[in-house]
Design an enzyme around this catalytic site. Sequence first.
Site, PDB file in Angstrom:
ATOM      1  N   GLU A 282       8.122  10.962 -46.384  1.00 22.25           N
ATOM      2  CA  GLU A 282       6.846  10.263 -46.454  1.00 22.25           C
ATOM      3  C   GLU A 282       7.014   8.744 -46.446  1.00 22.25           C
ATOM      4  O   GLU A 282       7.910   8.251 -47.157  1.00 22.25           O
ATOM      5  CB  GLU A 282       6.141  10.658 -47.760  1.00 22.25           C
ATOM      6  CG  GLU A 282       5.062  11.656 -47.521  1.00 22.25           C
ATOM      7  CD  GLU A 282       4.415  12.148 -48.794  1.00 22.25           C
ATOM      8  OE1 GLU A 282       4.544  13.341 -49.076  1.00 22.25           O
ATOM      9  OE2 GLU A 282       3.779  11.330 -49.470  1.00 22.25           O
TER      10      GLU A 282
ATOM     11  N   ARG B  43       5.522  18.891 -52.920  1.00 21.94           N
ATOM     12  CA  ARG B  43       6.291  17.711 -52.537  1.00 21.94           C
ATOM     13  C   ARG B  43       7.044  18.026 -51.250  1.00 21.94           C
ATOM     14  O   ARG B  43       7.608  19.118 -51.097  1.00 21.94           O
ATOM     15  CB  ARG B  43       7.297  17.316 -53.634  1.00 21.94           C
ATOM     16  CG  ARG B  43       6.684  16.618 -54.837  1.00 21.94           C
ATOM     17  CD  ARG B  43       6.226  15.189 -54.526  1.00 21.94           C
ATOM     18  NE  ARG B  43       5.667  14.511 -55.688  1.00 21.94           N
ATOM     19  CZ  ARG B  43       4.378  14.486 -56.019  1.00 21.94           C
ATOM     20  NH1 ARG B  43       3.484  15.114 -55.267  1.00 21.94           N
ATOM     21  NH2 ARG B  43       3.961  13.824 -57.077  1.00 21.94           N
TER      22      ARG B  43
ATOM     23  N   HIS C  75      -1.066  13.369 -47.791  1.00 24.77           N
ATOM     24  CA  HIS C  75      -0.915  13.373 -49.263  1.00 24.77           C
ATOM     25  C   HIS C  75      -2.226  13.014 -49.970  1.00 24.77           C
ATOM     26  O   HIS C  75      -2.282  12.084 -50.781  1.00 24.77           O
ATOM     27  CB  HIS C  75       0.216  12.428 -49.705  1.00 24.77           C
ATOM     28  CG  HIS C  75       0.846  12.855 -50.986  1.00 24.77           C
ATOM     29  ND1 HIS C  75       2.185  12.684 -51.273  1.00 24.77           N
ATOM     30  CD2 HIS C  75       0.315  13.476 -52.083  1.00 24.77           C
ATOM     31  CE1 HIS C  75       2.446  13.156 -52.471  1.00 24.77           C
ATOM     32  NE2 HIS C  75       1.321  13.644 -52.994  1.00 24.77           N
TER      33      HIS C  75
HETATM   34  P1  NAD Z   1       3.142  22.645 -63.477  1.00 22.71           P
HETATM   35  O1  NAD Z   1       4.298  22.054 -64.212  1.00 22.71           O
HETATM   36  O2  NAD Z   1       1.956  23.105 -64.254  1.00 22.71           O
HETATM   37  O3  NAD Z   1       3.623  23.860 -62.566  1.00 22.71           O
HETATM   38  C1  NAD Z   1       4.868  23.927 -61.950  1.00 22.71           C
HETATM   39  C2  NAD Z   1       5.317  25.377 -62.010  1.00 22.71           C
HETATM   40  O4  NAD Z   1       6.499  25.514 -61.223  1.00 22.71           O
HETATM   41  C3  NAD Z   1       5.663  25.842 -63.444  1.00 22.71           C
HETATM   42  O5  NAD Z   1       5.041  27.069 -63.708  1.00 22.71           O
HETATM   43  C4  NAD Z   1       7.183  25.984 -63.413  1.00 22.71           C
HETATM   44  O6  NAD Z   1       7.655  27.002 -64.285  1.00 22.71           O
HETATM   45  C5  NAD Z   1       7.397  26.334 -61.958  1.00 22.71           C
HETATM   46  N1  NAD Z   1       8.744  26.102 -61.471  1.00 22.71           N
HETATM   47  C6  NAD Z   1       9.630  25.172 -61.861  1.00 22.71           C
HETATM   48  N2  NAD Z   1      10.783  25.307 -61.171  1.00 22.71           N
HETATM   49  C7  NAD Z   1      10.590  26.355 -60.333  1.00 22.71           C
HETATM   50  C8  NAD Z   1      11.421  26.996 -59.378  1.00 22.71           C
HETATM   51  N3  NAD Z   1      12.654  26.578 -59.146  1.00 22.71           N
HETATM   52  N4  NAD Z   1      10.902  28.040 -58.707  1.00 22.71           N
HETATM   53  C9  NAD Z   1       9.636  28.475 -58.927  1.00 22.71           C
HETATM   54  N5  NAD Z   1       8.814  27.904 -59.841  1.00 22.71           N
HETATM   55  C10 NAD Z   1       9.297  26.848 -60.522  1.00 22.71           C
HETATM   56  O7  NAD Z   1       2.710  21.534 -62.416  1.00 22.71           O
HETATM   57  P2  NAD Z   1       1.331  21.427 -61.623  1.00 22.71           P
HETATM   58  O8  NAD Z   1       0.391  20.537 -62.354  1.00 22.71           O
HETATM   59  O9  NAD Z   1       0.892  22.782 -61.216  1.00 22.71           O
HETATM   60  O10 NAD Z   1       1.831  20.617 -60.334  1.00 22.71           O
HETATM   61  C11 NAD Z   1       2.786  21.196 -59.466  1.00 22.71           C
HETATM   62  C12 NAD Z   1       3.312  20.173 -58.487  1.00 22.71           C
HETATM   63  O11 NAD Z   1       2.291  19.844 -57.557  1.00 22.71           O
HETATM   64  C13 NAD Z   1       3.702  18.834 -59.093  1.00 22.71           C
HETATM   65  O12 NAD Z   1       5.032  18.846 -59.562  1.00 22.71           O
HETATM   66  C14 NAD Z   1       3.523  17.865 -57.961  1.00 22.71           C
HETATM   67  O13 NAD Z   1       4.751  17.632 -57.318  1.00 22.71           O
HETATM   68  C15 NAD Z   1       2.588  18.573 -57.016  1.00 22.71           C
HETATM   69  N6  NAD Z   1       1.308  17.862 -56.829  1.00 22.71           N
HETATM   70  C16 NAD Z   1       0.977  17.399 -55.595  1.00 22.71           C
HETATM   71  C17 NAD Z   1      -0.238  16.755 -55.401  1.00 22.71           C
HETATM   72  C18 NAD Z   1      -0.657  16.223 -54.055  1.00 22.71           C
HETATM   73  O14 NAD Z   1      -1.383  15.258 -54.001  1.00 22.71           O
HETATM   74  N7  NAD Z   1      -0.290  16.851 -52.964  1.00 22.71           N
HETATM   75  C19 NAD Z   1      -1.088  16.551 -56.481  1.00 22.71           C
HETATM   76  C20 NAD Z   1      -0.732  17.050 -57.715  1.00 22.71           C
HETATM   77  C21 NAD Z   1       0.482  17.706 -57.882  1.00 22.71           C
END
Ligand code: NAD
Length: 330
Positions: A278, A249, A296
């Site tokens: 964005e 994000r 994105h």
């Molecule tokens: P997820 O919940 O499986 O993984 C997130 C990880 O981050 C977890 O392991 C969590 O413990 C960790 N985390 C939480 N707070 C943290 C911190 N302060 N420091 C370090 N690690 C921390 O989620 P995911 O399915 O892997 O998705 C991750 C992110 O990717 C989503 O939240 C979303 O914002 C983003 N995303 C973006 C797109 C895009 O189109 N660009 C698409 C999908 C997801």
Amino acid sequence: MPKIFITRPIPEAGLKILHDKGYEVVVNEAALERAATQEEMIAVLQQAQGEGKPFDALLSVLTDQITVEVIDAGLPTLKVIANYAVGFDNVDVGAAKQKGVMVTNTPGVLTDTVAEHTFALVLSIAHRIAEADRFSRADKYKAWGPELLLGTDVSGKTLGVLGLGRIGSRVAYHAVKGFGMKVLYYDPKQNPDFEKEYGAVYVSNVDELLPQCDFVSIHVPLLDSTRHFINEERFKKMKPSAYLINTSRGPIVDEKALAAALKNGVIRGAAIDVFEYEPEITPELKKLENIILTPHIASATRETRNKMAELAATNIIEALEGRTPPNLIK
Ligand code: NAD
């Protein structure tokens, strides 16, 4: 029959599931190439209440700001908000919960696609692909040269993964299996199984991880605690030869500090899919050659967008039929 409001046109695969149930589905067709506004969403929800045919579910996308005002406009009939994304920072989940409205997301189905896009960015920035494409189109290619557009190898280098969740761990998998990279990761939760299987190394302090990495890839959710997680101070901790990749994000990175770090050689390059404001992009970034900007689209494959639509529809059906939806945010 339940009535569903979909804030922007989504793939037919999801609509079909809802139509097959016999639900009344209203798609905000006007918002095909732009975000739906809050006023627009509130007006649609309130008008339906006024006409005595209110909505039971809202299918939102990440460009919608689902504030308490939007939620209120759907009450008392609104039961579920199905966000068409894995991130749900655009929804006031606390307010929804307080008002008895369920919120769901679409995790898992986009993991491979986002990890692929992330790795496409790693390879493209290291090998200067976008820059080389611009160079070729501008008729600047006059002769092969020993020093023409020199990039950086990826194989064998060190990747720092911030957030070893679904997507982060898949990126780490590609790095280890595909490119023999060493992976360091930072996450509040340590994952000893992953460490054992892929030789990844846990670093409990992000400031100790950054100086060791050639590439740093962000996969944490956007929370108050992760806003500007990568800022001016942290850019200074990175190697001058390092690259930052962000497919998570935008506000997790201080975009002004990123532009300065790229301009002043604090880091070598960046590749980002998400932006702090964005769809606005900090103008300085667009002037730089050492950054790749994608709008994105990390989850934007036909297959994955169909699956996201199906999953959002399924979450709605489960919620409206009185069962716990598979992706309820707790
Ligand atoms: P997820 O919940 O499986 O993984 C997130 C990880 O981050 C977890 O392991 C969590 O413990 C960790 N985390 C939480 N707070 C943290 C911190 N302060 N420091 C370090 N690690 C921390 O989620 P995911 O399915 O892997 O998705 C991750 C992110 O990717 C989503 O939240 C979303 O914002 C983003 N995303 C973006 C797109 C895009 O189109 N660009 C698409 C999908 C997801």
